[in-house]
Design an enzyme around this catalytic site. Structure first.
Site, PDB file in Angstrom:
ATOM      1  N   ARG A   1       0.846  -1.180   0.000  1.00 48.31           N
ATOM      2  CA  ARG A   1       0.000   0.000   0.000  1.00 48.31           C
ATOM      3  C   ARG A   1       0.888   1.238   0.000  1.00 48.31           C
ATOM      4  O   ARG A   1       1.929   1.292   0.670  1.00 48.31           O
ATOM      5  CB  ARG A   1      -0.933  -0.001   1.215  1.00 48.31           C
ATOM      6  CG  ARG A   1      -2.130  -0.940   1.038  1.00 48.31           C
ATOM      7  CD  ARG A   1      -3.077  -0.461  -0.075  1.00 48.31           C
ATOM      8  NE  ARG A   1      -4.249  -1.318  -0.273  1.00 48.31           N
ATOM      9  CZ  ARG A   1      -4.370  -2.242  -1.207  1.00 48.31           C
ATOM     10  NH1 ARG A   1      -3.388  -2.493  -2.037  1.00 48.31           N
ATOM     11  NH2 ARG A   1      -5.501  -2.931  -1.329  1.00 48.31           N
TER      12      ARG A   1
ATOM     13  N   HIS B   1      -1.764   0.423 -10.130  1.00 45.37           N
ATOM     14  CA  HIS B   1      -2.282  -0.581  -9.185  1.00 45.37           C
ATOM     15  C   HIS B   1      -2.774  -1.836  -9.915  1.00 45.37           C
ATOM     16  O   HIS B   1      -3.957  -2.192  -9.850  1.00 45.37           O
ATOM     17  CB  HIS B   1      -3.403   0.014  -8.319  1.00 45.37           C
ATOM     18  CG  HIS B   1      -3.613  -0.748  -7.052  1.00 45.37           C
ATOM     19  ND1 HIS B   1      -3.935  -0.163  -5.864  1.00 45.37           N
ATOM     20  CD2 HIS B   1      -3.534  -2.078  -6.788  1.00 45.37           C
ATOM     21  CE1 HIS B   1      -4.057  -1.084  -4.918  1.00 45.37           C
ATOM     22  NE2 HIS B   1      -3.809  -2.269  -5.469  1.00 45.37           N
TER      23      HIS B   1
HETATM   24  P1  NAP Z   1      -1.298  -8.696   4.611  1.00 45.70           P
HETATM   25  O1  NAP Z   1      -2.047  -9.725   5.351  1.00 45.70           O
HETATM   26  O2  NAP Z   1      -2.054  -7.555   4.008  1.00 45.70           O
HETATM   27  O3  NAP Z   1      -0.146  -8.105   5.530  1.00 45.70           O
HETATM   28  C1  NAP Z   1       0.603  -8.941   6.332  1.00 45.70           C
HETATM   29  C2  NAP Z   1       1.854  -8.250   6.802  1.00 45.70           C
HETATM   30  O4  NAP Z   1       1.537  -6.961   7.311  1.00 45.70           O
HETATM   31  C3  NAP Z   1       2.520  -9.015   7.905  1.00 45.70           C
HETATM   32  O5  NAP Z   1       3.916  -8.865   7.804  1.00 45.70           O
HETATM   33  C4  NAP Z   1       1.985  -8.307   9.142  1.00 45.70           C
HETATM   34  O6  NAP Z   1       2.864  -8.444  10.229  1.00 45.70           O
HETATM   35  C5  NAP Z   1       1.981  -6.884   8.658  1.00 45.70           C
HETATM   36  N1  NAP Z   1       1.069  -6.049   9.409  1.00 45.70           N
HETATM   37  C6  NAP Z   1      -0.272  -6.180   9.519  1.00 45.70           C
HETATM   38  N2  NAP Z   1      -0.766  -5.212  10.307  1.00 45.70           N
HETATM   39  C7  NAP Z   1       0.288  -4.461  10.696  1.00 45.70           C
HETATM   40  C8  NAP Z   1       0.426  -3.338  11.519  1.00 45.70           C
HETATM   41  N3  NAP Z   1      -0.659  -2.781  12.113  1.00 45.70           N
HETATM   42  N4  NAP Z   1       1.667  -2.835  11.713  1.00 45.70           N
HETATM   43  C9  NAP Z   1       2.751  -3.413  11.120  1.00 45.70           C
HETATM   44  N5  NAP Z   1       2.684  -4.496  10.330  1.00 45.70           N
HETATM   45  C10 NAP Z   1       1.462  -4.998  10.116  1.00 45.70           C
HETATM   46  O7  NAP Z   1      -0.405  -9.397   3.500  1.00 45.70           O
HETATM   47  P2  NAP Z   1      -0.723  -9.863   2.010  1.00 45.70           P
HETATM   48  O8  NAP Z   1      -2.062 -10.478   1.883  1.00 45.70           O
HETATM   49  O9  NAP Z   1       0.488 -10.616   1.648  1.00 45.70           O
HETATM   50  O10 NAP Z   1      -0.789  -8.486   1.204  1.00 45.70           O
HETATM   51  C11 NAP Z   1       0.272  -7.564   1.248  1.00 45.70           C
HETATM   52  C12 NAP Z   1      -0.145  -6.242   0.658  1.00 45.70           C
HETATM   53  O11 NAP Z   1      -0.234  -6.360  -0.775  1.00 45.70           O
HETATM   54  C13 NAP Z   1      -1.534  -5.747   1.113  1.00 45.70           C
HETATM   55  O12 NAP Z   1      -1.423  -4.355   1.414  1.00 45.70           O
HETATM   56  C14 NAP Z   1      -2.397  -5.898  -0.119  1.00 45.70           C
HETATM   57  O13 NAP Z   1      -3.428  -4.962  -0.154  1.00 45.70           O
HETATM   58  C15 NAP Z   1      -1.372  -5.649  -1.219  1.00 45.70           C
HETATM   59  N6  NAP Z   1      -1.755  -6.153  -2.536  1.00 45.70           N
HETATM   60  C16 NAP Z   1      -1.475  -5.365  -3.617  1.00 45.70           C
HETATM   61  C17 NAP Z   1      -1.791  -5.811  -4.884  1.00 45.70           C
HETATM   62  C18 NAP Z   1      -1.449  -4.994  -6.086  1.00 45.70           C
HETATM   63  O14 NAP Z   1      -1.912  -5.289  -7.180  1.00 45.70           O
HETATM   64  N7  NAP Z   1      -0.612  -3.970  -5.936  1.00 45.70           N
HETATM   65  C19 NAP Z   1      -2.413  -7.065  -5.057  1.00 45.70           C
HETATM   66  C20 NAP Z   1      -2.664  -7.840  -3.935  1.00 45.70           C
HETATM   67  C21 NAP Z   1      -2.322  -7.394  -2.659  1.00 45.70           C
HETATM   68  P3  NAP Z   1       2.620  -9.601  11.322  1.00 45.70           P
HETATM   69  O15 NAP Z   1       2.185 -10.807  10.562  1.00 45.70           O
HETATM   70  O16 NAP Z   1       3.871  -9.787  12.024  1.00 45.70           O
HETATM   71  O17 NAP Z   1       1.518  -9.079  12.158  1.00 45.70           O
END
Ligand code: NAP
Length: 303
Positions: free
Chosen positions: A225, A273
């Site tokens: 993000r 995005h």
């Molecule tokens: P996620 O579940 O969104 O994030 C998990 C990670 O974020 C973990 O390392 C977690 O740490 C950390 N985290 C969560 N809450 C936090 C907080 N309050 N403070 C600090 N760290 C925090 O992971 P994901 O599903 O792999 O997605 C990752 C990102 O990619 C998301 O933002 C999603 O929206 C984005 N995304 C983008 C696209 C695109 O096309 N650009 C596509 C898909 C997804 P802990 O586990 O240690 O708590």
């Protein structure tokens, strides 16, 4: 089983057809078709839904977000706090993320940006470069996508480390955990991949000081993000050439305004995005498996 679907920005017909095919006995309706009625669903499948859905639907057992990022959904004032919220976990997006990140590594690491410029000048100019395998890749955020990407990059022979607040089990690559280890993690990341979600705690986590703690010549690839990065600080680090370049798919405010200085910056590559779009078929498979788990947990018996 009763399912309501509200995903006005995506192909709702696809979801309707796929759900009808795999759940022929389910009663699946579009939110627009039921909002004036008293019909109540058990499950809601949503992406950027109308807030009215949650005011009206009071019998939901679970809400499924048709994407990995739940920040937009969490901002809806009437999102019920006590209804379980499921997001997509990889669901086919990991492979897309991997390809996108590899592109960023190769584009800047193998100097394709410079060759593009030389080509326009009809200039024959080889660039000296070190192997990408000698560089360190830092994955900031170890959710399902960060873990998948890190694992795949490791299997391809790259030197990978990840950072998250809490330790993850059974990773194939090194990890750093907790804010006390963040600066050390950053100081060794030649390619830094932002895969963190938008949360209060992650807002501008990549501040000016933290961006400066990246090695000189580092590349930032941002696909989590946009609010995680202080965009002004990033711009300055790119202008001073402390950073070699940035591949950006996500921004603090989307769509990016036409006045934003990123458009003019020569060492930024931007995409709107689209690094890892939701894969409809994988999304449906995951959601239906989750619904089955919920039903079985709640005592449903097939016979
Ligand atoms: P996620 O579940 O969104 O994030 C998990 C990670 O974020 C973990 O390392 C977690 O740490 C950390 N985290 C969560 N809450 C936090 C907080 N309050 N403070 C600090 N760290 C925090 O992971 P994901 O599903 O792999 O997605 C990752 C990102 O990619 C998301 O933002 C999603 O929206 C984005 N995304 C983008 C696209 C695109 O096309 N650009 C596509 C898909 C997804 P802990 O586990 O240690 O708590």
């Amino acid at each position: 089983m009763r399912i309501v679907l509200s995903s006005p920005l995506t192909d709702q017909e696809y979801y309707l057809k796929a759900l009808a095919k795999f759940c022929p006995y389910a009663d699946i309706r579009l939110w627009d078709a039921v909002k004036e009625t008293s019909w109540q669903a058990e499950y809601a499948l949503v992406w950027k839904p109308d807030n009215g859905l949650f005011l009206h639907q009071k019998e939901l057992k679970a809400i499924f977000n048709l994407g990995a990022g739940i920040d937009a959904l969490e901002k809806l004032p009437d999102l019920p706090k006590d209804t379980p919220l499921y997001k997509l976990r990889d669901a086919g997006m990991g492979q897309w993320m991997l390809e996108y990140i590899l592109y960023g590594m190769i584009h800047f690491g193998r100097h394709f940006d410079r060759y593009q410029q030389y080509q326009s000048e009809r200039r024959w100019q080889p660039e000296l470069t070190t192997s990408l395998q000698e560089k360190s890749i830092g994955i900031l955020g170890l959710g399902p996508l960060g873990q998948f990407v890190g694992d795949q990059l490791r299997q391809l022979g790259y030197n990978v480390a990840g950072w998250s607040r809490s330790a993850k089990k059974e990773l194939s690559f090194d990890q750093f955990n907790g804010y006390e280890n963040l600066d050390h993690f950053l100081s060794r990341s030649h390619f830094l991949v932002n895969l963190l979600p938008a949360k209060d705690e992650t807002y501008h986590l990549l501040s000016e000081d933290r961006l400066m703690s990246l090695p000189r010549g580092a590349v930032v690839i941002s696909v989590g993000r946009g609010s995680v990065i202080d965009e002004h600080a990033l711009l300055v680090q790119l202008q001073t050439r402390h950073l070699r370049g940035a591949l950006l798919d996500v921004f603090e405010h989307e769509p990016l305004s036409k006045e934003h200085p990123f458009w003019q910056q020569d060492n930024i590559v931007m995409t709107p995005h689209m690094a890892a779009p939701t894969q409809y078929e994988d999304a449906i498979k995951q959601i239906l498996a989750d619904i089955l788990d919920i039903e079985l947990d709640q005592g449903y018996r097939f016979l």
